[in-house]
Each structure stands twice: as structure tokens, then as C-alpha cells.
Design an enzyme around this catalytic site. Structure first.
Site, short mmCIF file in Angstrom:
data_model
loop_
_atom_site.label_atom_id
_atom_site.label_comp_id
_atom_site.label_asym_id
_atom_site.label_seq_id
_atom_site.Cartn_x
_atom_site.Cartn_y
_atom_site.Cartn_z
CB SER A 158 -0.95 0.01 1.19
OG SER A 158 -0.25 0.26 2.37
CE LYS B 287 -3.15 1.95 4.76
NZ LYS B 287 -2.80 1.06 3.70
#
Lengths: 161, 177
Positions: free
Chosen positions: A43, A86
Site C-alpha cells: 500500500s 499510511k
């Protein structure tokens, strides 16, 4: 005989004491100062690749000094035992575009997105995340050694909105 | 002296972090279980970190959590529902809420005087930091905090057939999910 026993006992107690001491120091360092994290999954490509090891610090999140563009480690909102890595795209009060909708990130929350826009489960699917879930801020990459150093800053598509 | 500090401080911090600590309860949101007499004294409760290390909470547990509205603030509430449960809310934007994965529904015992899930919705379990176990101060209030779920707040999926049918019928028409 007994004196020998006592001497052995004392020695082992001493060793155990040292282990507790260093264990506590290690716990405090890992909990309050910083630790190493192995990142898994695609990700955050191309900033962080799977199996990279990242040095994180826990001081900024504790004092709520997280900024837009920081790469952070947070507890996953859908499973408290898992952590996610993230990038903070927006803070409380900011406006965020998600598809055709415009969200306003609520106070005390952050909007997280992976750098790999096409392969990331992030705020675009689960919404904004309470800032209290943030555990650490990524400082630099330590493994692989050839890529040692800081993480690239905000990718171009992450211009403030 | 310096050595004692270097060893002692981490030892204490680790102990607090792993086993628990005592904190003062402010406000009226958990009345009558905590702070029954407003303004006279506030209760001090023992918050167990040990019991919360695996996030295995049960409905009715009293827990302390980081407020989802303000990460600097800790609040104390009771867990009403866990993931997958169906909650009949009290004044939330939807009358019926399915608690999402990894979340819980928390409420104060003092309905209507508590800033809880009826205001901010389901909270992530990762925000829950400790379980309240015991009132330790003032001495006459010394008691164990029981796991207790008010009967009228039991999640709809756990109710017995008779109560379930009536409450679902009464609440189902404006479920937006």
C-alpha cells in the site's frame, strides 16, 4: 554446602534483577521513544516496499504534532491487534475529495491514504481515523541498507486540497 | 542517585503501563456507578491495563478510552455492544446501528448526560486503553466495579424473542443501512 547454595541463589537473583531492569528500560524505549517496524504489503509503494524496516518515533504522536505528509503507523480501525502504515493526507477540519464526494475530516481525526493509490485500503474505504489510534511516525528506512535514509516527502498527487 | 533514577523510572513506568494505575473520575456521565454525589468528592478508580492487553472486552465492561473527538482527553464509559451487534441508539443520527468490525459501542450510565457513542458513533477498539476494576478512593466507596449491562440497552441481536420482535418493529422503518 549452605553457603554455596546461598552464593548461587544470590547470583541468579542478581541476574534476574538485571533482566527485569533492562527489560523495563527496553519496554519504555520501545513504548515511548521509538521502535523498528517491518512493513508488509504494497500500500505504501513506491515510498516503502514490502519487508522494508522503518525506524519510527513515538514522541510526535504523543504530543499530537502530526502534520500533513507524515508517514505514520496506526492501529487498524478494523482490528486493534493489527497496525497499518499510511500517509496523513488531511487533519481535522480539512476538506478531502473521495471520488465524487467531499468530506470534511472531523475534529480529532486524520485522513490516511497509502501512496500506492490503486492498491491500498485506507480512509477512502473506512473513513477518517481518530488521531488517538496513531502510534508512531516513520523517521527513516534502515533496511535494505542500500536504501538507508529518509522517506520521500509527499508525492506529487498529494498536493493539499 | 543517578543510577537509581535510571533504573527506577523505567521500572515504575513499565509497571504502570503493564498492570494499571489509579485515575480520578470527573463529571456526571457514569452516575450512579461513579461520582454519585455531584460536587462533593470525585471517585478514584483503578484502571487495569493487564486486563486490556488483548482487547478482549465484554459487554458491560467499564473502560477508559481516548476520546475520538480529542486525542488528549480520556473518557470512561461502559461497553454496550461489540462488533457485529445491532444497537438501538438514543439520539444518534440513525436509530439502528450495526457495530462495524473492530469497533464497540460505548455509553455512559447517566443517559442523556454523557458524551458517548450516541454522539460520536461506534469507536475503534484500539482507542480503549484500560478496564476500570475497582473504586479505591474515597474509602467508604471502596468496591469492585461489576460487569453490568442495563437490560434496556442489551443489543437487539442478543435479546430474547419476545422483546426482540417488538423493538425491531418499532425501530426498523428508518434504518438507513
Amino acid at each position: 554446602m549452605t553457603s554455596q547454595l546461598y552464593r548461587h541463589l544470590g547470583k541468579w537473583l542478581g541476574v534476574a534483577g538485571y533482566m527485569v531492569q533492562y527489560g523495563c528500560i527496553a519496554h519504555c524505549t520501545l513504548e515511548f521513544v521509538g521502535d523498528f517496524v517491518v512493513c508488509k504489503g504494497p500500500s505504501m509503494e513506491p515510498t516503502i516496499f514490502s519487508e522494508d524496516i522503518i525506524l519510527t518515533e513515538h514522541i510526535t504522536p504523543r504530543f499530537n504534532r502530526i502534520n500533513r505528509g507524515d508517514v505514520i503507523i496506526a492501529r487498524s480501525p478494523s482490528n486493534p491487534r493489527h497496525h497499518i502504515c499510511k500517509r496523513v493526507v488531511a487533519l481535522g477540519g480539512d476538506k478531502v475529495k473521495n471520488g465524487f464526494h467531499t468530506h470534511i475530516v472531523p475534529k480529532g481525526h486524520v485522513w490516511l491514504e497509502g501512496d500506492n493509490n490503486h492498491n491500498s485500503t485506507d480512509s477512502r474505504s473506512f473513513g477518517s481515523v481518530p488521531a488517538g489510534l496513531i502510534r508512531g511516525r516513520a523517521v527513516c528506512r534502515v533496511w535494505p541498507l542500500s536504501e538507508l535514509g529518509g522517506l520521500s516527502p509527499t508525492p506529487s498527487w498529494h498536493v493539499p486540497r | 542517585m543517578f543510577r537509581a533514577l535510571v533504573v527506577g523510572v523505567p521500572l515504575g513506568v513499565t509497571f504502570v503501563d503493564c498492570f494499571g494505575y489509579v485515575a480520578r473520575v470527573e463529571g456526571v456521565s457514569m452516575q450512579p456507578a461513579l461520582n454519585p454525589d455531584t460536587g462533593i468528592t470525585s471517585d478514584f478508580v483503578f484502571l487495569s491495563r493487564w486486563r486490556s492487553r488483548s482487547f478482549a472486552y465484554q459487554r458491560g465492561d467499564m473502560v477508559s478510552l481516548v476520546s475520538p473527538k480529542d486525542p488528549n482527553q480520556k473518557i470512561i464509559k461502559r461497553i454496550i455492544a461489540l462488533e457485529g451487534d445491532l444497537v438501538a441508539t438514543l439520539g444518534y443520527k440513525r436509530r439502528l446501528v450495526r457495530v462495524p468490525e473492530g469497533h464497540c459501542w460505548v455509553e455512559g450510565d447517566h443517559t442523556g448526560h454523557s458524551l458517548d457513542s450516541n454522539f460520536f458513533g461506534p469507536v475503534a477498539l484500539g482507542l480503549v486503553t484500560a478496564r476500570a476494576e475497582q473504586i479505591v478512593w474515597p474509602p467508604q466507596r471502596w468496591q469492585h466495579l461489576e460487569r453490568r449491562l442495563p437490560e434496556e440497552r442489551v443489543p437487539l441481536n442478543l435479546r430474547t424473542a419476545s422483546t426482540k420482535s417488538s423493538s425491531i418493529a418499532d425501530v426498523f422503518d428508518d434504518n438507513e443501512e
